[in-house]
Design a protein around this motif. Structure first.
Motif, PDB file in Angstrom:
ATOM      1  N   ASN A 165     -12.327  12.310  -2.761  1.00 58.49           N
ATOM      2  CA  ASN A 165     -10.953  12.037  -2.323  1.00 58.49           C
ATOM      3  C   ASN A 165     -10.077  11.732  -3.530  1.00 58.49           C
ATOM      4  N   TYR A 166      -8.784  11.891  -3.328  1.00 55.13           N
ATOM      5  CA  TYR A 166      -7.817  11.631  -4.394  1.00 55.13           C
ATOM      6  C   TYR A 166      -6.719  10.738  -3.823  1.00 55.13           C
ATOM      7  N   ALA A 167      -6.345   9.698  -4.563  1.00 57.47           N
ATOM      8  CA  ALA A 167      -5.340   8.754  -4.057  1.00 57.47           C
ATOM      9  C   ALA A 167      -4.121   8.695  -4.958  1.00 57.47           C
ATOM     10  N   CYS A 168      -2.948   8.508  -4.347  1.00 59.74           N
ATOM     11  CA  CYS A 168      -1.748   8.169  -5.112  1.00 59.74           C
ATOM     12  C   CYS A 168      -1.792   6.668  -5.444  1.00 59.74           C
ATOM     13  N   TYR A 169      -0.760   6.219  -6.094  1.00 62.73           N
ATOM     14  CA  TYR A 169      -0.649   4.819  -6.521  1.00 62.73           C
ATOM     15  C   TYR A 169      -0.878   3.847  -5.361  1.00 62.73           C
ATOM     16  N   ARG A 170      -1.796   2.917  -5.563  1.00 61.77           N
ATOM     17  CA  ARG A 170      -2.091   1.856  -4.592  1.00 61.77           C
ATOM     18  C   ARG A 170      -2.277   2.367  -3.166  1.00 61.77           C
ATOM     19  N   CYS A 171      -2.908   3.517  -3.009  1.00 62.21           N
ATOM     20  CA  CYS A 171      -3.083   4.027  -1.646  1.00 62.21           C
ATOM     21  C   CYS A 171      -4.530   3.924  -1.200  1.00 62.21           C
ATOM     22  N   SER A 172      -4.739   3.230  -0.091  1.00 65.76           N
ATOM     23  CA  SER A 172      -6.100   3.073   0.420  1.00 65.76           C
ATOM     24  C   SER A 172      -6.497   4.248   1.323  1.00 65.76           C
ATOM     25  N   VAL A 173      -5.528   5.095   1.698  1.00 70.31           N
ATOM     26  CA  VAL A 173      -5.854   6.246   2.545  1.00 70.31           C
ATOM     27  C   VAL A 173      -6.532   7.335   1.707  1.00 70.31           C
ATOM     28  N   ALA A 174      -5.991   7.582   0.515  1.00 75.54           N
ATOM     29  CA  ALA A 174      -6.566   8.590  -0.392  1.00 75.54           C
ATOM     30  C   ALA A 174      -6.785   9.920   0.335  1.00 75.54           C
ATOM     31  N   CYS A 175      -5.695  10.503   0.852  1.00 77.36           N
ATOM     32  CA  CYS A 175      -5.844  11.678   1.711  1.00 77.36           C
ATOM     33  C   CYS A 175      -6.089  12.971   0.937  1.00 77.36           C
ATOM     34  N   GLY A 176      -5.868  12.977  -0.388  1.00 74.24           N
ATOM     35  CA  GLY A 176      -6.093  14.206  -1.157  1.00 74.24           C
ATOM     36  C   GLY A 176      -7.574  14.561  -1.166  1.00 74.24           C
ATOM     37  N   GLN A 177      -7.870  15.845  -0.949  1.00 76.16           N
ATOM     38  CA  GLN A 177      -9.270  16.287  -0.913  1.00 76.16           C
ATOM     39  C   GLN A 177      -9.523  17.233  -2.088  1.00 76.16           C
ATOM     40  N   GLY A 189      -2.133  15.407 -10.113  1.00 77.38           N
ATOM     41  CA  GLY A 189      -2.426  15.879  -8.754  1.00 77.38           C
ATOM     42  C   GLY A 189      -1.292  15.849  -7.761  1.00 77.38           C
ATOM     43  N   ARG A 190      -0.107  15.432  -8.132  1.00 82.36           N
ATOM     44  CA  ARG A 190       1.001  15.453  -7.163  1.00 82.36           C
ATOM     45  C   ARG A 190       2.145  16.254  -7.767  1.00 82.36           C
ATOM     46  N   ALA A 191       3.165  16.557  -6.960  1.00 82.00           N
ATOM     47  CA  ALA A 191       4.239  17.414  -7.468  1.00 82.00           C
ATOM     48  C   ALA A 191       5.532  17.246  -6.682  1.00 82.00           C
ATOM     49  N   LEU A 205       8.280   4.938  -0.189  1.00 82.71           N
ATOM     50  CA  LEU A 205       7.011   4.793   0.518  1.00 82.71           C
ATOM     51  C   LEU A 205       6.529   6.169   0.980  1.00 82.71           C
ATOM     52  N   CYS A 206       5.213   6.345   1.012  1.00 81.18           N
ATOM     53  CA  CYS A 206       4.669   7.591   1.562  1.00 81.18           C
ATOM     54  C   CYS A 206       4.795   7.558   3.086  1.00 81.18           C
ATOM     55  N   THR A 207       5.297   8.648   3.651  1.00 79.56           N
ATOM     56  CA  THR A 207       5.530   8.683   5.097  1.00 79.56           C
ATOM     57  C   THR A 207       4.236   8.598   5.918  1.00 79.56           C
ATOM     58  N   VAL A 208       3.119   8.996   5.309  1.00 77.41           N
ATOM     59  CA  VAL A 208       1.838   8.967   6.046  1.00 77.41           C
ATOM     60  C   VAL A 208       1.509   7.547   6.514  1.00 77.41           C
ATOM     61  N   VAL A 209       1.941   6.540   5.761  1.00 79.99           N
ATOM     62  CA  VAL A 209       1.559   5.155   6.092  1.00 79.99           C
ATOM     63  C   VAL A 209       2.682   4.393   6.803  1.00 79.99           C
ATOM     64  N   VAL A 249       0.833  -1.210   0.000  1.00 83.34           N
ATOM     65  CA  VAL A 249       0.000   0.000   0.000  1.00 83.34           C
ATOM     66  C   VAL A 249       0.870   1.265   0.000  1.00 83.34           C
ATOM     67  N   SER A 250       0.517   2.258  -0.826  1.00 84.84           N
ATOM     68  CA  SER A 250       1.162   3.578  -0.856  1.00 84.84           C
ATOM     69  C   SER A 250       2.630   3.535  -1.280  1.00 84.84           C
ATOM     70  N   THR A 251       2.953   2.648  -2.179  1.00 83.26           N
ATOM     71  CA  THR A 251       4.348   2.512  -2.642  1.00 83.26           C
ATOM     72  C   THR A 251       4.546   3.394  -3.876  1.00 83.26           C
ATOM     73  N   THR A 252       4.354   4.676  -3.661  1.00 79.76           N
ATOM     74  CA  THR A 252       4.194   5.621  -4.765  1.00 79.76           C
ATOM     75  C   THR A 252       5.390   6.525  -5.012  1.00 79.76           C
ATOM     76  N   LYS A 253       6.300   6.611  -4.054  1.00 78.18           N
ATOM     77  CA  LYS A 253       7.218   7.757  -4.052  1.00 78.18           C
ATOM     78  C   LYS A 253       8.428   7.615  -4.977  1.00 78.18           C
TER      79      LYS A 253
HETATM   80  S1  SF4 Z   1      -1.493   8.916   2.165  1.00 73.02           S
HETATM   81 FE1  SF4 Z   1      -1.993  10.624   0.811  1.00 73.02          FE
HETATM   82  S2  SF4 Z   1       0.041  11.406   0.093  1.00 73.02           S
HETATM   83 FE2  SF4 Z   1       0.348   9.336   0.969  1.00 73.02          FE
HETATM   84  S3  SF4 Z   1       0.238   7.958  -0.790  1.00 73.02           S
HETATM   85 FE3  SF4 Z   1      -1.825   8.094   0.120  1.00 73.02          FE
HETATM   86  S4  SF4 Z   1      -2.883   9.708  -1.035  1.00 73.02           S
HETATM   87 FE4  SF4 Z   1      -0.678   9.913  -1.460  1.00 73.02          FE
END
Ligand code: SF4
Length: 606
Positions: A280-292, A177-179, A489-493, A68-72
């Motif tokens: 909501n908006y999600a990065c690659y394989r992210c179940s949190v989808a924290c983007g609003q 949506g990301r940068a 990995l995204c630090t949020v997870v 999950v969230s292996t986007t970075k």
């Molecule tokens: S938690 Fe948010 S920033 Fe991190 S991967 Fe998921 S959608 Fe992207």
């Protein structure tokens, strides 16, 4: 994947290089490999917009894996905002797709003599010439590029007009949506005349134990459902109210750090959620989808859309005296369309507002435009002026360093460290953040510098106004973050995999077949020290690990009233931090530190 793709934009030749397996062992990938590559290839005398500067994009061992969230993906380059080493990361699909094309890393060097886009499909690189790329927003450039490519599954990077105009804080946008937001990577890409890149491939990112990875992913998804539920519901904007109530919210260009609720609740998360939220908006394989994703429904900014994060809200909102979510969303959208970092853009407009308030500039200096705190329309116009280098925008476009060089008497009003402007936290209200900003490898940064918000404010494990003990806190957070940034990995997870200062073994064992856990904090420390070596080579020392004059003045009101960070207080924190790091009193890593971390023999061409 084991390979790096090198594209020379001057000759339009490209080649594939093997990455030394020892480098993965010692630096993991991502930020670690990026720092190593930078040390080896970008010398101290190269300037950010020289053709000799390069951009290196590095994925980590987790990027694009089925977890999950292996986007970075991480960027390393010399950045225009500080004039030094810049590391920056982005979510989105570019990292995963780059690995599917067969590469862990991408290096862009040289410079094209006309505007181009670059498409990478597996091991083939195509250069697309088109002068009509110019002037397009990042999203328009992405759509134009996708319209010229066959099929789907492409991930993109693109830049906007601000980058084309060399704005020091222009960003590189990823997908829709990301940068790579901070530090001016957009201007470096523009200096190479690359408007957009796309990548896709048909390889599978290998893992050592696929069944175990599947099990870990399922558990992570399950755990995040509860642990990150609030993050999914409100995103990072939930911090606006909390940070204001703690008295650490930049207000009117950090003249104070708090506003009474009725003057700030227009930009609270609840307001965003109840009146503007779209999805909501999600990065690659992210179940949190924290983007609003949010949209203004009526009024003068009706129809504007953005994904406002806490930092963007704080700096385009309260720091500009704005209490209107309409104006914040519209300003955020404008930054996205122009291709600018919302954090520095907000800081620089707030600076202009303060200069107007103090009578130091007038509309005559700014092509007839008055820019006052609280004026949303003027905020938007000023953003446009900056991107076009119009009026006062011509100077502001150079970022904090450029403004101070031209007008040193304005330094007291400019919030920056080493040229990078402040995120939306006032460290006078929690002093560890001051040390984090002062020592971060890319200038004032709450992420690379160490996110002390949890320990000092939210969980209050530390006395927020103490200086003792902050050296240890910041060092630990920095090394922890450095290894997470090297994983992809995204630090949020991070908590879902226990990537803490005492990491668990199972995730990296399942991915790589190697038990990295006992070494992860040392790898983080190695990366932090290599980055410091780079900065020392570029002329940085203790005098640059400083805070701007405003931090030495007491906060005038609010819950943190009366607090400041004096030179003496910063010295106490720096002394403790340097000693723990094994650096001398000028902030240079000692030979025995480099020996312990295996950094004495790192080759350099710089
Ligand atoms: S938690 Fe948010 S920033 Fe991190 S991967 Fe998921 S959608 Fe992207």
């Amino acid at each position: 994947m084991g390979k790096l793709l090198r594209i020379n934009l001057s000759t339009r030749r490209y080649s594939t290089e093997q990455i030394d397996p020892h480098d993965f062992r010692d630096f993991l990938g991502g930020r670690g490999l990026g720092a190593l590559w930078y040390w080896q290839e970008i010398g101290p005398n190269i300037r950010p917009l020289d053709a000799e500067n390069k951009l290196g994009f590095f994925t980590g061992p987790m990027t694009g894996t089925p977890l999950v969230s292996t986007t970075k993906i991480q960027l390393a380059t010399k950045g225009p905002e500080t004039g030094h080493y810049l590391c920056s990361n982005s979510g989105g699909n570019f990292g995963p797709r780059l690995r599917e094309a067969g590469f862990d890393a991408l290096v862009l060097e040289g410079a094209s003599d006309r505007w181009i886009a670059v498409a990478i499909e597996n091991e083939t690189v195509q250069f697309i010439d088109d002068d009509r790329w110019q002037g397009l927003s990042p999203m328009q450039a992405r759509e134009k590029m996708l319209g010229q490519l066959p099929g789907n599954k492409w991930a993109t990077m693109s830049i906007g007009p601000a980058a084309e105009n060399g704005i020091a804080f222009s960003s590189i946008f990823v997908d829709d949506g990301r940068a790579f937001g901070r530090g001016g990577g957009g201007a470096v890409l523009a200096s190479k005349k690359v408007k957009a890149l796309a990548v896709r491939g048909d390889q599978k990112v290998p893992v050592a134990d696929a069944a175990k990875c599947k099990e870990i992913a399922a558990n992570a998804r399950m755990g995040l459902k509860t642990s990150r539920a609030q993050h999914r519901l409100l995103g990072t904007s939930q911090l606006v109210e909390i940070i204001n109530e703690l008295g650490c919210m930049p207000t009117r260009n950090f003249q104070t750090s708090w506003a009474p609720p009725e003057k700030v609740q227009g930009v609270y998360a609840q307001t965003l959620h109840e009146h503007y939220y779209v999805r909501n908006y999600a990065c690659y394989r992210c179940s949190v989808a924290c983007g609003q994703m949010a949209e203004v429904k009526d009024g003068e900014f009706a129809g504007t859309k953005a994904r406002p994060e806490y930092e963007s809200i704080g700096l385009l909102g309260p720091s500009c005296g704005i209490n209107s979510m309409d104006a914040v969303i519209a300003a955020n959208e404008m930054c996205d369309n122009l291709g600018m970092d919302t954090i520095t853009a907000g800081n620089m407009v707030a600076l202009v507002m303060e200069l107007f308030e103090r009578g130091l500039v007038s509309a005559e200096d700014n092509d007839g435009l008055e820019v006052r705190f609280g004026d949303g329309k003027a905020l938007l116009q000023m953003l446009q002026f900056i991107a076009e280098r119009r009026g006062f925008g011509a100077l502001i476009a150079e970022g904090a360093r450029g403004v101070i060089k031209a007008r040193p008497e304005w330094e007291p009003y400019i919030l920056h460290v080493k040229g990078l402007t402040f995120p939306a936290y006032d460290p006078r209200g929690f002093h560890g953040m001051g040390l984090a900003y002062a020592t971060s490898a890319r200038g004032a940064c709450h992420n690379v510098g160490g996110y002390t918000v949890s320990d000092e404010l939210l969980k209050a494990k530390y006395d927020r106004y103490a200086v003792e003990g902050k050296g240890e806190l910041v060092k630990t957070l920095q090394d922890n973050r450095a290894y997470i940034d090297s994983l992809g990995l995204c630090t949020v997870v991070r908590g879902a995999y226990q990537f803490t200062p005492s990491p668990a073994s199972e995730t990296l064992l399942a991915i790589t077949g190697y038990d990295f856990a006992p070494y992860l904090m040392t790898i983080g420390e190695r990366v932090s020290n290599l980055e410091r070596l780079i900065l020392v080579r570029e002329g940085v020392d203790r005098s640059d690990d400083n805070l701007p004059p405003r931090m030495k003045e007491a906060i005038p009101d609010g819950p943190a009233a009366g607090h400041l960070i004096s030179d003496e207080m910063l010295d106490v924190m720096l002394d403790e931090y340097y000693a723990l790091r094994g650096w001398d009193d000028r902030g240079k890593p000692r030979p025995e530190t480099l020996e312990r971390l295996g950094l004495t023999e790192v080759p350099t061409q710089g």
